[in-house]
Design a protein around this motif. Sequence first.
Motif, PDB file in Angstrom:
ATOM      1  N   ASN A 230      -0.481   5.892  -0.195  1.00 33.00           N
ATOM      2  CA  ASN A 230       0.854   5.638  -0.732  1.00 33.00           C
ATOM      3  C   ASN A 230       1.918   6.486  -0.062  1.00 33.00           C
ATOM      4  OD1 ASN A 230      -0.106   3.743  -2.553  1.00 33.00           O
ATOM      5  ND2 ASN A 230      -0.568   5.293  -4.088  1.00 33.00           N
TER       6      ASN A 230
ATOM      7  N   THR B 203       4.698   7.708   2.468  1.00 33.53           N
ATOM      8  CA  THR B 203       5.668   7.160   3.397  1.00 33.53           C
ATOM      9  C   THR B 203       6.032   8.278   4.358  1.00 33.53           C
ATOM     10  OG1 THR B 203       6.554   5.592   1.804  1.00 33.53           O
ATOM     11  CG2 THR B 203       7.962   6.151   3.657  1.00 33.53           C
TER      12      THR B 203
ATOM     13  N   HIS C 150       4.493   1.961   6.327  1.00 34.75           N
ATOM     14  CA  HIS C 150       4.539   3.223   5.591  1.00 34.75           C
ATOM     15  C   HIS C 150       5.364   4.272   6.332  1.00 34.75           C
ATOM     16  CE1 HIS C 150       1.520   2.066   2.622  1.00 34.75           C
ATOM     17  NE2 HIS C 150       0.918   1.445   3.615  1.00 34.75           N
TER      18      HIS C 150
END
Length: 108
Positions: free
Chosen positions: A16, A18, A50
């Motif tokens: 998850n 970035t 991402h």
Amino acid sequence: MKARKGERRRYAKPGNKTYVFRLFVAGNESNSSQARQNLARLCEEHIKGHYKIDAVDVLKDATAAHKNNVLVTPTLILIKPLPKVTVLGNLNDTKQVLAALRLTRVER
């Protein structure tokens, strides 16, 4: 850094996370153009979807370079995830750049 016998190198999974990059360049100079292309390629190949790249042209925004202690272009700064990492040059040494940005890992 070499992998030990029986280990192999793999790319880190972004999960998850970035990745936020700030790339300082000097106009359309050769090394600056190469750095832009190399960073875009690395991101698309290894952390597609991402990442965010903020390119700063020091010829137009010298203040940003000064605030970030950038003396040489091209300079790439990994802003997130922490800790910050700074990489100098046109980013053409893929193995070294991936390792510096913590996008590789060694697995058994």
